[in-house]
Design a protein around this motif. Structure first.
Motif: not given
Length: 207
Positions: A91-92, A117-120, A178, A181
């Protein structure tokens, strides 16, 4: 099994030049000079013992050997890209950050960045320099220097003039979510981390 492979950089130069039929456009894609692409292709031709391009006046044309070679090389890169994408954290979006050897990693509080920033999926190469960025080993770079690199966006992250620390990313990917961010994270770090909590001075006035 041992694979007899030409140098990867030479293959990248050939594949990009073959797609664009232009050393100039391939150089722009790879963030190197047209001369560097031409030299890589020439070295590859010497290693293989075949001519891959006809270099006509203002025109680049694949030879029969080049036409036969291109699909396999392109397919190989596609398989490598797919295999690499499967290594990303679930998921990242994977972000490869290079940092010059003299930089104190404690200034960045990377653990806090990862937790917020769990998505990265952030991975760090330290030490790293502009060579690693040009070669595609990292997506962005914290570099020490004057911060002027054609084809790259350079954001200064410390105060003063002259030599300093810069966040460097290719212009083509500088506005990826990303990277945006991470740039915002640098701007928000408190002054006690030795990175001012102001917006960095941007090369060319861009923000």
């Amino acid at each position: 099994m041992t694979y007899a492979l030409p140098p990867l950089n030479a293959l990248r130069a050939f594949e990009a030049a073959a797609r664009h039929l232009s050393f100039k456009l391939a150089a722009h894609e790879l963030h190197v000079t047209p001369a560097a692409v031409g030299q890589q292709v020439k070295a590859l031709e010497a290693r293989l013992g075949v001519q891959l391009f006809e270099r006509l006046h203002k025109q680049l044309v694949l030879t029969v050997a080049g036409q036969a070679y291109l699909p396999g090389v392109s397919e190989g890169f596609r398989h490598i890209a797919e295999a690499t994408s499967q290594l990303k954290p679930a998921g990242a979006v994977l972000l490869q950050l290079g940092i010059h050897g003299g930089f104190d990693l404690r200034r960045l509080d990377l653990a806090a960045f990862r937790s917020t920033h769990a998505e990265i999926g952030l991975r760090v190469l330290h030490p790293a320099g502009l060579h690693e960025l040009v070669e595609g080993k990292v997506d962005l770079l914290l570099a020490r220097g004057l911060g002027h690199h054609p084809g790259y966006r350079c954001d200064r992250i410390d105060q003063g003039s002259g030599l300093g620390d810069w966040l460097v990313s290719p212009e083509g990917t500088a506005d990826c979510p990303e990277i945006v961010s991470f740039r915002a994270w640098l701007r928000a770090l408190p002054a006690e981390n030795s990175i001012a909590n102001r917006r960095p001075r941007l090369v060319g006035g861009r923000r």
